[in-house]
Design an enzyme around this catalytic site. Structure first.
Site, mmCIF file in Angstrom:
data_model
loop_
_atom_site.group_PDB
_atom_site.id
_atom_site.type_symbol
_atom_site.label_atom_id
_atom_site.label_comp_id
_atom_site.label_asym_id
_atom_site.label_seq_id
_atom_site.Cartn_x
_atom_site.Cartn_y
_atom_site.Cartn_z
ATOM 1 N N TYR A 148 -11.978 7.067 -14.960
ATOM 2 C CA TYR A 148 -12.199 5.701 -14.326
ATOM 3 C C TYR A 148 -12.781 4.531 -15.163
ATOM 4 C CZ TYR A 148 -12.937 2.675 -10.154
ATOM 5 O OH TYR A 148 -12.828 1.593 -9.267
ATOM 6 N N LYS B 216 -10.760 1.108 -16.227
ATOM 7 C CA LYS B 216 -11.089 0.207 -15.716
ATOM 8 C C LYS B 216 -11.429 -0.822 -17.026
ATOM 9 C CE LYS B 216 -10.974 0.107 -11.253
ATOM 10 N NZ LYS B 216 -10.110 -1.005 -10.692
ATOM 11 N N ASP C 240 3.917 1.886 -4.169
ATOM 12 C CA ASP C 240 3.032 2.506 -5.295
ATOM 13 C C ASP C 240 3.160 2.154 -6.368
ATOM 14 O OD1 ASP C 240 2.391 4.645 -7.050
ATOM 15 O OD2 ASP C 240 3.437 6.361 -5.767
ATOM 16 N N VAL C 241 2.166 1.485 -7.189
ATOM 17 C CA VAL C 241 2.271 0.838 -8.330
ATOM 18 C C VAL C 241 2.517 1.717 -9.514
ATOM 19 C CG1 VAL C 241 0.508 -0.835 -7.652
ATOM 20 C CG2 VAL C 241 -0.373 1.049 -8.847
ATOM 21 N N ALA D 103 -18.852 -1.883 -3.729
ATOM 22 C CA ALA D 103 -18.529 -2.288 -2.443
ATOM 23 C C ALA D 103 -18.462 -1.378 -1.479
ATOM 24 C CB ALA D 103 -17.371 -3.061 -2.829
ATOM 25 N N ASN E 114 -4.949 -4.985 -6.749
ATOM 26 C CA ASN E 114 -6.321 -4.427 -6.464
ATOM 27 C C ASN E 114 -6.082 -2.751 -6.528
ATOM 28 O OD1 ASN E 114 -8.627 -4.232 -4.784
ATOM 29 N ND2 ASN E 114 -7.310 -3.144 -3.288
ATOM 30 N N ASP F 269 0.869 -1.144 0.115
ATOM 31 C CA ASP F 269 -0.013 0.003 -0.053
ATOM 32 C C ASP F 269 0.830 1.116 -0.196
ATOM 33 O OD1 ASP F 269 -3.238 0.256 0.525
ATOM 34 O OD2 ASP F 269 -2.319 2.032 1.164
#
Length: 272
Positions: free
Chosen positions: A180, A184, A88-89, A213, A114, A60
């Site tokens: 977004y 996605k 950090d991706v 969610a 994720n 994370d």
């Protein structure tokens, strides 16, 4: 008739009982990005450990929250089964460092991607910086993680599993979500193409596609009115619990989905 309908409605809007672990991931080594806090990534970490994973490494960007999550998981499941690394991706070196932790003691079996970033803005008002950041974290970040994990699995001659987190917004339009939705939808296409590239190496790549969610951060950044509207669109009249999405991730990570690759599984009634 009215009473029956009301009872059915109340039942549908209530989350089902939590599902106990059945050893679906016994002995596996698993790495999960964006897994601190109380969202889907955190729920996935818990479910993987409950399903018998030998090691779960969580990453994370928030160091304090990450350490708190690691400590809580370690207390519950044992310190030898939980590790953590700030990741950090958008930074390739940090992705590599996260995987390094996962490979201490053996090759990783499962990579759960994720990490994602949202936000709301009309396309008329959205600056390049906002567009670029969402794409970099959500789509390019997933690409970096697939590439890094895939290379290591291939080099180790160790077929593994990659599970990505997409969204129903990748299928359907929503006001203020152009960045977004594009990211996605890209994750979905990336999942299908990566699955083709990695299939010859025995590596499976699939994705989940949740709609709504519920978790504390979503409640913090979303108005109560909008949340109620979004819930009303759901077939069960409620948001999913993060663990309900995590259950599908566990299925895709397990041998129960051994003939599935390149699939995007909707965790919702809202495919379109």
């Amino acid at each position: 008739m009215t009473t029956t309908s009301s009872t059915a409605s109340n039942s549908a809007s209530t989350a089902p009982a939590y599902v106990a672990g059945h050893g679906l991931l016994d002995g596996l080594r698993i790495v999960i990005t964006a897994a601190a806090g109380a969202g889907i990534g955190s729920a996935a970490a818990v479910r993987c450990l409950e399903e018998g994973a030998a090691l779960v490494v969580i990453g994370d960007t928030h160091a304090g929250r990450l350490e708190q999550s690691r400590a809580e998981l370690a207390e519950r499941f044992g310190a030898d089964r939980v590790r953590a690394a700030v990741c950090d991706v958008t930074v390739e070196e940090q992705v590599a460092a996260l995987l390094d932790v996962g490979e201490e003691g053996g090759p990783i079996d499962v990579m759960i991607n994720n990490a994602g970033l949202g936000g709301t803005a009309s396309i008329l008002e959205m600056p390049d910086e906002q567009w670029g950041k969402v794409i970099d974290v959500t789509l390019t970040g997933t690409f970096r993680c697939i590439r890094a994990a895939g290379r290591r699995m291939v080099d180790a001659g160790h077929p593994g599993v990659i599970v990505n987190n997409a969204s129903v917004i990748g299928w359907r339009a929503q006001e203020g979500q152009a960045h977004y939705a594009a990211a996605k939808a890209g994750v979905m296409a990336l999942t299908r193409s990566a699955a083709k590239d990695l299939a010859p190496h025995g590596i499976r790549v699939n994705a989940v596609s949740p709609s709504l969610a519920m978790h504390p951060f979503l409640e913090k950044v979303t108005s109560p009115e909008l949340l109620e509207e979004l819930k009303s669109r759901e077939a069960f009249g409620r948001a999913a619990e993060p663990w309900e999405v995590a259950n599908v991730m566990v299925f895709l990570a397990s041998a129960y989905s051994s003939y599935m690759t390149g699939e995007v599984v909707a965790v919702s009634s809202q495919h379109a």
